[in-house]
Scaffold this motif. Structure first.
Motif, PDB file in Angstrom:
ATOM      1  N   ALA A 154       0.886  -1.119   0.018  1.00  0.00           N
ATOM      2  CA  ALA A 154       0.032   0.000   0.161  1.00  0.00           C
ATOM      3  C   ALA A 154       1.008   1.210  -0.086  1.00  0.00           C
ATOM      4  N   VAL A 156       0.906   5.441   0.330  1.00  0.00           N
ATOM      5  CA  VAL A 156       0.199   6.746   0.978  1.00  0.00           C
ATOM      6  C   VAL A 156       0.993   7.853   0.684  1.00  0.00           C
ATOM      7  N   SER A 157       0.384   9.053   0.562  1.00  0.00           N
ATOM      8  CA  SER A 157       1.190  10.289   0.291  1.00  0.00           C
ATOM      9  C   SER A 157       1.014  10.963   1.758  1.00  0.00           C
ATOM     10  N   LEU A 158       2.429  11.402   2.405  1.00  0.00           N
ATOM     11  CA  LEU A 158       2.483  11.957   3.505  1.00  0.00           C
ATOM     12  C   LEU A 158       2.384  13.681   3.097  1.00  0.00           C
ATOM     13  N   PRO A 160      -0.006  15.327   0.902  1.00  0.00           N
ATOM     14  CA  PRO A 160      -1.055  15.212  -0.330  1.00  0.00           C
ATOM     15  C   PRO A 160      -0.881  16.446  -1.051  1.00  0.00           C
ATOM     16  N   PHE A 170       6.240  10.213   0.852  1.00  0.00           N
ATOM     17  CA  PHE A 170       5.312   8.926   0.720  1.00  0.00           C
ATOM     18  C   PHE A 170       5.679   7.749   1.501  1.00  0.00           C
ATOM     19  N   ARG A 171       4.746   7.060   1.862  1.00  0.00           N
ATOM     20  CA  ARG A 171       5.117   5.806   2.723  1.00  0.00           C
ATOM     21  C   ARG A 171       4.572   4.610   1.930  1.00  0.00           C
ATOM     22  N   THR A 173       3.993   0.553   2.466  1.00  0.00           N
ATOM     23  CA  THR A 173       3.840  -0.475   3.608  1.00  0.00           C
ATOM     24  C   THR A 173       3.607  -1.798   2.631  1.00  0.00           C
TER      25      THR A 173
END
Length: 181
Positions: A154, A156-158, A160, A170-171, A173
């Protein structure tokens, strides 16, 4: 060992229960009213150990996945007696474990070993029965294919919202199936 009735001064005994090893056998005539007791010279008989056949199978013979429990089943067969003892199981020559044989019938025994530690790849497994007092040892082999465990990723943008030439974070996982690290 047994007795038999004389016929024309001779008799025969057939035995199928002699254990493996060198045996010294004598015959003794027990006296009657006309003849005295006599014992023959010893005859040496070598009883060889009987051969065995070891078979190794898997509960997931067509393939397992990393982390999945695999049950390895060993059957040791003989033509004369029930095999007694244990079986060592190795993965590419490295000990994986052992299991104690349990009687299946008059000439065979079986045991199981479960493992969930097989890494992804091809595993040349060998089951070795060392033999016992009356049976020669034997080995059986099987190759266990193990596939990689599935993962999910997955992102996600840290950040946005960001401006041109500004840092965007971005992170990602990566998750393995439950119970696997």
């Amino acid at each position: 060992m047994g007795t038999c009735d004389l016929s024309a001064g001779a008799c025969s005994i057939i035995r199928t229960d002699l254990t493996a090893g060198v045996r010294s056998i004598t015959a003794t005539y027990l006296q009657d009213t006309d003849f005295s007791t006599s014992t023959s010279a010893a005859v040496s008989v070598t009883v060889a150990k009987a051969v065995t056949r070891t078979t190794l199978t898997s509960s997931l013979a067509t393939g397992s996945t990393y982390g999945q429990t695999v049950r390895l089943t060993v059957v040791v067969d003989s033509t004369t007696a029930t095999p007694v003892g244990s079986v060592a199981i190795a993965d590419g020559g490295v000990a994986l474990g052992s299991c104690a044989l349990v009687t299946r019938d008059a000439t065979s025994a079986t045991c199981d070993l479960t493992t969930a530690t097989l890494a992804a790849g091809s595993h040349p497994l060998t089951a070795t029965f060392a033999g016992d007092a009356n049976l020669v040892g034997s080995s059986g082999a099987f190759t266990q294919p193990v596939a990689q465990a599935a993962t999910s990723t997955a992102l996600v943008s840290l950040s946005p919202t960001t401006a041109w030439r500004q840092t965007a974070r971005f992170r990602a996982t990566v998750t393995a199936p439950a119970g696997l690290a």
